[in-house]
Design a protein around this motif. Sequence first.
Motif, PDB file in Angstrom:
ATOM      1  N   ALA A 158       0.831  -1.211   0.000  1.00  0.00           N
ATOM      2  CA  ALA A 158       0.000   0.000   0.000  1.00  0.00           C
ATOM      3  C   ALA A 158       0.861   1.255   0.000  1.00  0.00           C
ATOM      4  O   ALA A 158       1.959   1.274   0.563  1.00  0.00           O
ATOM      5  CB  ALA A 158      -0.909  -0.003   1.233  1.00  0.00           C
TER       6      ALA A 158
ATOM      7  N   LYS B  39      15.833   1.954   4.308  1.00  0.00           N
ATOM      8  CA  LYS B  39      14.437   1.768   4.723  1.00  0.00           C
ATOM      9  C   LYS B  39      14.237   0.400   5.366  1.00  0.00           C
ATOM     10  O   LYS B  39      13.511   0.253   6.352  1.00  0.00           O
ATOM     11  CB  LYS B  39      13.542   1.907   3.489  1.00  0.00           C
TER      12      LYS B  39
ATOM     13  N   LYS C 105      12.814   0.245   9.146  1.00  0.00           N
ATOM     14  CA  LYS C 105      11.456  -0.251   9.415  1.00  0.00           C
ATOM     15  C   LYS C 105      11.440  -1.660   9.990  1.00  0.00           C
ATOM     16  O   LYS C 105      10.373  -2.182  10.311  1.00  0.00           O
ATOM     17  CB  LYS C 105      10.643  -0.214   8.132  1.00  0.00           C
TER      18      LYS C 105
HETATM   19  N1  CTP Z   1       4.400   2.398   4.947  1.00  0.00           N
HETATM   20  C1  CTP Z   1       3.623   2.104   6.055  1.00  0.00           C
HETATM   21  N2  CTP Z   1       3.057   3.091   6.773  1.00  0.00           N
HETATM   22  C2  CTP Z   1       3.285   4.388   6.458  1.00  0.00           C
HETATM   23  C3  CTP Z   1       4.093   4.710   5.349  1.00  0.00           C
HETATM   24  C4  CTP Z   1       4.622   3.689   4.614  1.00  0.00           C
HETATM   25  O1  CTP Z   1       3.414   0.916   6.337  1.00  0.00           O
HETATM   26  N3  CTP Z   1       2.723   5.329   7.193  1.00  0.00           N
HETATM   27  C5  CTP Z   1       5.020   1.281   4.210  1.00  0.00           C
HETATM   28  C6  CTP Z   1       4.642   1.192   2.754  1.00  0.00           C
HETATM   29  O2  CTP Z   1       3.521   0.357   2.570  1.00  0.00           O
HETATM   30  C7  CTP Z   1       5.874   0.551   2.140  1.00  0.00           C
HETATM   31  C8  CTP Z   1       7.005   1.079   3.018  1.00  0.00           C
HETATM   32  O3  CTP Z   1       6.388   1.483   4.230  1.00  0.00           O
HETATM   33  O4  CTP Z   1       5.864  -0.850   2.248  1.00  0.00           O
HETATM   34  C9  CTP Z   1       7.762   2.219   2.440  1.00  0.00           C
HETATM   35  O5  CTP Z   1       6.907   3.229   1.986  1.00  0.00           O
HETATM   36  P1  CTP Z   1       7.489   4.535   1.310  1.00  0.00           P
HETATM   37  O6  CTP Z   1       6.381   5.458   0.979  1.00  0.00           O
HETATM   38  O7  CTP Z   1       8.477   4.170   0.255  1.00  0.00           O
HETATM   39  O8  CTP Z   1       8.359   5.099   2.511  1.00  0.00           O
HETATM   40  P2  CTP Z   1       8.053   6.129   3.638  1.00  0.00           P
HETATM   41  O9  CTP Z   1       7.979   5.438   4.932  1.00  0.00           O
HETATM   42  O10 CTP Z   1       6.896   6.964   3.276  1.00  0.00           O
HETATM   43  O11 CTP Z   1       9.410   6.955   3.634  1.00  0.00           O
HETATM   44  P3  CTP Z   1       9.835   8.218   2.719  1.00  0.00           P
HETATM   45  O12 CTP Z   1       8.572   8.941   2.400  1.00  0.00           O
HETATM   46  O13 CTP Z   1      10.752   8.947   3.596  1.00  0.00           O
HETATM   47  O14 CTP Z   1      10.511   7.633   1.521  1.00  0.00           O
END
Ligand code: CTP
Length: 398
Positions: A272, A337, A341
């Motif tokens: 997502a 990342k 995470k």
């Molecule tokens: N994700 C999540 N919860 C959030 C944001 C992201 O679970 N609030 C998950 C996404 O589903 C994906 C991963 O984290 O599997 C990375 O999402 P991404 O948008 O690439 O990263 P961000 O955490 O938003 O980091 P940034 O915006 O700094 O790249």
Amino acid sequence: MRGKSILLIIGGGIAAYKSLELIRLLAQRGMTCRAILTRAGAEFVTPLSVASLTGETVHQDLFSLTDEAAMGHIALSRSADLVVVAPATADLMAKMANGLANDLASTALLATDKAVLMAPAMNVRMWQSPSVQRNAETLKRDGVRFAGPNDVERSGGECGPGRMAQPAEIAAAIERALAVKGPLAGRKALVTAGPTYEPVDPVRFLANQSSGRQGYAIAGALAAAGADTTLVSGPVSLAPPPGVALARVTTAREMLAACEAALPADVLVMAAAVADWRPDSIAGSKIKKTTDRVVPLIRLVENPDILATLAAHAQRPRLVIGFAAETDNVVQNAIAKRARKGADWILANDVSGDVMGGERNRVHLVNETGVEDWPDMTKQEVGARLAARIAEKLKGAA
Ligand code: CTP
């Protein structure tokens, strides 16, 4: 087989009485049965006897106002785990093989998203006729399973196949059709897909760009590999893949709650595009433009990070897979990342092109051993390859 449900279509033939015995055998195995009785079928068994045995309303008419209001014919066609046609007449076979839908039974056969098992019953010459054989071949090619027909042994009469399989044989074929197979059989998968919408006021929201296609393809591939798959989806306009349990959500917080409710799981795939922030309050009525043209200030607060939360959860899935949507330094950002995470694997994709909403994807798999560059392929192919890798990883794990 306990808890499985069957949609039984009873066609017109003397063998229809054996379908009553079949309903009884299915009940003994803990399965429930809903029935469609064709007009011809009702010449051989009564709706009352079918209703008494199934304990359900018997569906007979495509244009019944009361039936349609209670459960539409499309919903009926998808309401069971398997559709069984017994007896399957030459007419029902011909209709399904050729895409005809002019009554409730034939419409349900075309509209269903479930597997179909047919138990043909007809005169020997009819079964052997070139047209019935052609239709049987077409149906087999289309994935329809068959139980029987068995040989007719009538002294002095015609011999050969045509008699409907015995109820116990049909029940066994039903059990075989329902047995989950595949490298992920017995595993539970949780997949998220699509964007989240974070409301600003009753008519506006903040969202990420996402069609949901990649996540839906992954969920479909995991289910096809035998995993018991739950797909938690933000607002998208895609049909859920066959065999996947769908939970629809709108906001990131709802997505987190739906994921937690779906635990435990062996594998989590977070495809997502979760909105990182949400407005700290939702205006109760539409925010209006002011005459002095002062633009509204929307204060944002951070949404929970679902991936990080589930990776640190007491019921952490054994394999936690995230995506990294990047426009620059794709692989380096994905490596960072993964550590930040607590994910086991990260699928990194460069979203500066037309990946969002497109049919294809080019990803890099970042895991404990390094980085694998996957070639450009369709999102379905990415799903299938990922499902195969997941099966390999979980093989032998308790
Ligand atoms: N994700 C999540 N919860 C959030 C944001 C992201 O679970 N609030 C998950 C996404 O589903 C994906 C991963 O984290 O599997 C990375 O999402 P991404 O948008 O690439 O990263 P961000 O955490 O938003 O980091 P940034 O915006 O700094 O790249």
